[in-house]
Design a protein around this motif. Structure first.
Motif: not given
Length: 252
Positions: A155-171
């Motif tokens: 779950q930690r890895l998928y939370k990491t993926f989700a945070l990366i996706a969010s970071g890319m979205r705002y960028r």
């Protein structure tokens, strides 16, 4: 007669328990096979995961199998098929992830997959239509960040993926919807969760290029090249290294 009924009940209970256990074991085996396929980008193995689940009786009633299947289609779309088939494959990923969420709304992994599939699908739509999809993307990704447990390794890895996706979205979204500060915050949160995942620093490098900080961008790209791979994401790391090397050449 009573003895016969008792034996029948005990036998039936044992049969149901063994069936449940077998289903759990099968899901674990398929999940492990999926992880191996993603790690090595093994097309045959990921196709076997997809075929096996879709051939499983009542798989559409099992949130775990649906989640693995959605994840397999997401990865398959990224690196396993031709460009002309990608959109259809991401549609399947989203469909199965949303089916999993209907069965279990607290399924954080499925929520991430649904959001990630939408993000990929937006690439095939016009600007206006892709912006309409942004609400669904945010809802799924934000939900994944809230639901996924940091103490569990997967779950930690998928939370990491989700945070990366969010970071890319705002960028990457067009003005006025981008937020470089928010992007940096999300990507740095991902780095705290999984510091040995090189793609985080690659995405930070791209962010710093956008903000004009070439020194920080160079630092991030050099970090990608110097670090080792996450053990579950070896081929992903190799691609990140190649991308970082290309960006460093441009900065010279």
């Amino acid at each position: 007669m009573r003895k016969f009924k008792w034996i029948f009940v005990v036998t039936l209970a044992a049969l149901l328990l063994s069936t449940f256990t077998f289903a759990e074991v099968k899901a674990q085996d398929l999940n492990r096979m999926f992880y191996e396929a993603r790690r090595d980008r093994d097309v045959t193995k990921i196709q076997n995961v997809i075929k096996t689940i879709e051939a499983t009786l009542h798989f559409d009633k099992d949130t775990t199998l649906l989640t693995i299947l959605a994840d397999a289609y997401l990865e398959y779309g990224l690196w396993g098929i031709s460009d002309k088939e990608k959109e259809k494959t991401y549609e399947k990923s989203r469909q199965y992830a949303e089916m999993a969420l209907k069965l279990d709304p607290k399924n954080g992994r499925a929520s991430y997959i649904a959001g990630a599939a939408i993000g990929r699908l937006a690439q095939y739509k016009g600007i206006v239509q892709s912006l309409f999809m942004l609400g669904d993307f945010d809802r799924y990704i934000d939900n994944a960040v809230k639901l996924l447990n940091e103490t569990d390794e997967e779950q930690r890895l998928y939370k990491t993926f989700a945070l990366i996706a969010s970071g890319m979205r705002y960028r990457d979204v067009p003005w006025p919807l981008y937020n470089y500060k928010k992007s940096e915050e999300q990507l740095n949160m991902a780095a705290k969760l999984t510091p040995n995942y090189s793609n985080i620093y690659l995405e930070l490098g791209y962010l710093y290029l956008k903000t004009g900080d070439k020194t920080k961008a160079k630092e991030m790209f050099e970090k990608v090249i110097s670090m080792g791979p996450h053990p579950w994401l070896i081929k992903t790391h190799e691609d990140a290294v190649k991308s970082a090397q290309e960006e460093l050449k441009k900065l010279k």
